[in-house]
Design a protein around this motif. Structure first.
Motif, PDB file in Angstrom:
ATOM      1  N   PHE A   9       0.859  -1.183   0.000  1.00 35.50           N
ATOM      2  CA  PHE A   9       0.000   0.000   0.000  1.00 35.50           C
ATOM      3  C   PHE A   9       0.895   1.232   0.000  1.00 35.50           C
ATOM      4  O   PHE A   9       1.734   1.396   0.886  1.00 35.50           O
ATOM      5  CB  PHE A   9      -0.895  -0.024   1.245  1.00 35.50           C
ATOM      6  CG  PHE A   9      -1.544   1.291   1.591  1.00 35.50           C
ATOM      7  CD1 PHE A   9      -2.366   1.946   0.684  1.00 35.50           C
ATOM      8  CD2 PHE A   9      -1.346   1.862   2.841  1.00 35.50           C
ATOM      9  CE1 PHE A   9      -2.966   3.161   1.019  1.00 35.50           C
ATOM     10  CE2 PHE A   9      -1.940   3.074   3.185  1.00 35.50           C
ATOM     11  CZ  PHE A   9      -2.752   3.726   2.262  1.00 35.50           C
ATOM     12  N   ARG A  10       0.749   2.071  -1.057  1.00 34.32           N
ATOM     13  CA  ARG A  10       1.539   3.296  -1.122  1.00 34.32           C
ATOM     14  C   ARG A  10       0.653   4.473  -0.729  1.00 34.32           C
ATOM     15  O   ARG A  10      -0.394   4.700  -1.321  1.00 34.32           O
ATOM     16  CB  ARG A  10       2.115   3.490  -2.524  1.00 34.32           C
ATOM     17  CG  ARG A  10       2.955   4.756  -2.642  1.00 34.32           C
ATOM     18  CD  ARG A  10       3.822   4.730  -3.873  1.00 34.32           C
ATOM     19  NE  ARG A  10       4.986   3.866  -3.675  1.00 34.32           N
ATOM     20  CZ  ARG A  10       6.041   3.857  -4.490  1.00 34.32           C
ATOM     21  NH1 ARG A  10       6.084   4.638  -5.536  1.00 34.32           N
ATOM     22  NH2 ARG A  10       7.062   3.052  -4.244  1.00 34.32           N
ATOM     23  N   MET A  11       1.103   5.200   0.284  1.00 38.07           N
ATOM     24  CA  MET A  11       0.303   6.284   0.855  1.00 38.07           C
ATOM     25  C   MET A  11       0.935   7.629   0.488  1.00 38.07           C
ATOM     26  O   MET A  11       2.081   7.887   0.838  1.00 38.07           O
ATOM     27  CB  MET A  11       0.277   6.079   2.374  1.00 38.07           C
ATOM     28  CG  MET A  11      -0.447   7.120   3.182  1.00 38.07           C
ATOM     29  SD  MET A  11      -0.304   6.688   4.948  1.00 38.07           S
ATOM     30  CE  MET A  11      -1.168   8.085   5.664  1.00 38.07           C
ATOM     31  N   PHE A  12       0.173   8.446  -0.240  1.00 42.02           N
ATOM     32  CA  PHE A  12       0.649   9.779  -0.626  1.00 42.02           C
ATOM     33  C   PHE A  12       0.028  10.870   0.240  1.00 42.02           C
ATOM     34  O   PHE A  12       0.617  11.922   0.444  1.00 42.02           O
ATOM     35  CB  PHE A  12       0.302  10.085  -2.090  1.00 42.02           C
ATOM     36  CG  PHE A  12       1.116   9.318  -3.088  1.00 42.02           C
ATOM     37  CD1 PHE A  12       2.372   9.769  -3.455  1.00 42.02           C
ATOM     38  CD2 PHE A  12       0.632   8.154  -3.659  1.00 42.02           C
ATOM     39  CE1 PHE A  12       3.131   9.065  -4.379  1.00 42.02           C
ATOM     40  CE2 PHE A  12       1.378   7.450  -4.590  1.00 42.02           C
ATOM     41  CZ  PHE A  12       2.634   7.911  -4.947  1.00 42.02           C
ATOM     42  N   PHE A  13      -1.192  10.620   0.687  1.00 40.34           N
ATOM     43  CA  PHE A  13      -1.919  11.622   1.474  1.00 40.34           C
ATOM     44  C   PHE A  13      -2.559  10.937   2.674  1.00 40.34           C
ATOM     45  O   PHE A  13      -2.825   9.740   2.633  1.00 40.34           O
ATOM     46  CB  PHE A  13      -3.017  12.282   0.631  1.00 40.34           C
ATOM     47  CG  PHE A  13      -2.501  12.964  -0.602  1.00 40.34           C
ATOM     48  CD1 PHE A  13      -1.892  14.206  -0.514  1.00 40.34           C
ATOM     49  CD2 PHE A  13      -2.596  12.350  -1.838  1.00 40.34           C
ATOM     50  CE1 PHE A  13      -1.399  14.833  -1.643  1.00 40.34           C
ATOM     51  CE2 PHE A  13      -2.100  12.967  -2.978  1.00 40.34           C
ATOM     52  CZ  PHE A  13      -1.500  14.216  -2.876  1.00 40.34           C
ATOM     53  N   LYS A  14      -2.806  11.722   3.713  1.00 35.33           N
ATOM     54  CA  LYS A  14      -3.476  11.164   4.887  1.00 35.33           C
ATOM     55  C   LYS A  14      -4.806  10.522   4.497  1.00 35.33           C
ATOM     56  O   LYS A  14      -5.203   9.497   5.040  1.00 35.33           O
ATOM     57  CB  LYS A  14      -3.726  12.267   5.916  1.00 35.33           C
ATOM     58  CG  LYS A  14      -2.457  12.719   6.615  1.00 35.33           C
ATOM     59  CD  LYS A  14      -2.768  13.771   7.666  1.00 35.33           C
ATOM     60  CE  LYS A  14      -1.481  14.259   8.314  1.00 35.33           C
ATOM     61  NZ  LYS A  14      -1.719  15.321   9.292  1.00 35.33           N
ATOM     62  N   GLU A  15      -5.490  11.172   3.525  1.00 32.60           N
ATOM     63  CA  GLU A  15      -6.820  10.694   3.123  1.00 32.60           C
ATOM     64  C   GLU A  15      -6.745   9.334   2.443  1.00 32.60           C
ATOM     65  O   GLU A  15      -7.781   8.694   2.213  1.00 32.60           O
ATOM     66  CB  GLU A  15      -7.495  11.690   2.160  1.00 32.60           C
ATOM     67  CG  GLU A  15      -7.751  13.055   2.753  1.00 32.60           C
ATOM     68  CD  GLU A  15      -6.481  13.890   2.870  1.00 32.60           C
ATOM     69  OE1 GLU A  15      -5.688  13.898   1.914  1.00 32.60           O
ATOM     70  OE2 GLU A  15      -6.251  14.509   3.922  1.00 32.60           O
ATOM     71  N   ASP A  16      -5.547   8.897   2.077  1.00 29.70           N
ATOM     72  CA  ASP A  16      -5.422   7.579   1.446  1.00 29.70           C
ATOM     73  C   ASP A  16      -5.846   6.457   2.389  1.00 29.70           C
ATOM     74  O   ASP A  16      -6.165   5.360   1.952  1.00 29.70           O
ATOM     75  CB  ASP A  16      -3.983   7.336   0.974  1.00 29.70           C
ATOM     76  CG  ASP A  16      -3.639   8.210  -0.234  1.00 29.70           C
ATOM     77  OD1 ASP A  16      -4.569   8.784  -0.832  1.00 29.70           O
ATOM     78  OD2 ASP A  16      -2.453   8.322  -0.559  1.00 29.70           O
ATOM     79  N   ILE A  17      -5.789   6.722   3.681  1.00 28.41           N
ATOM     80  CA  ILE A  17      -6.303   5.718   4.611  1.00 28.41           C
ATOM     81  C   ILE A  17      -7.807   5.922   4.710  1.00 28.41           C
ATOM     82  O   ILE A  17      -8.303   6.766   5.439  1.00 28.41           O
ATOM     83  CB  ILE A  17      -5.626   5.813   5.989  1.00 28.41           C
ATOM     84  CG1 ILE A  17      -4.131   5.528   5.831  1.00 28.41           C
ATOM     85  CG2 ILE A  17      -6.258   4.796   6.952  1.00 28.41           C
ATOM     86  CD1 ILE A  17      -3.388   5.379   7.133  1.00 28.41           C
TER      87      ILE A  17
END
Ligand SMILES: [Zn+2]
Length: 137
Positions: free
Chosen positions: A113-121
């Protein structure tokens, strides 16, 4: 603003649940961008909404664990973090995992899982965090 007396981080809410950064973790995050560190902090805070989590920095990654490790931050990029969730089966019916790879010689499948923004969770990711944490109990 509330400042944790142990790790000196600032939070909007008094006594905000979070994982205090110890020296090893500070070392692991040293030199990373503020954005990347905020992504990491957000990931840990999201896990803490689900249950008790400990953070174990190693040479090559940062492990997140309950009784045993349930996820690994394998890369802290300039503007993203890579999080690996090991599962015993393939979960490909979702949008959150960019890559699923079997660990050679095992029945373990690493889900990336690649997370770019907090909202990605989002709720989908939360579901898998929950599953990973249940599995590690
Ligand atoms: Zn703290």
């Amino acid at each position: 603003m509330w400042i944790c007396p142990q790790c000196q981080r600032e939070f909007k809410a008094t006594n905000q649940v979070h994982s205090c950064r110890d020296r090893e973790l500070s070392d692991a995050l040293n030199g990373k961008t503020a954005h990347t560190i905020s992504l990491f902090d957000h990931l840990v805070d999201e896990c803490l909404q689900i249950g008790a989590v400990k953070v174990y920095p190693t040479k090559s990654m940062i492990a997140l664990g309950t009784r045993v490790n349930f996820a690994y931050v394998s890369q802290l990029g300039k503007n993203f973090i890579d999080v690996v969730f090991p599962f015993n089966e393939v979960y490909d019916d979702n949008l959150c995992f960019s890559k699923i790879k079997q660990v050679q010689g095992t029945t373990q499948y690493n889900h990336y899982f690649r997370m770019f923004f907090k909202e990605d969770i989002n709720d989908e990711v939360r579901k898998y965090i929950r599953m990973a944490m249940e599995r590690a109990k």
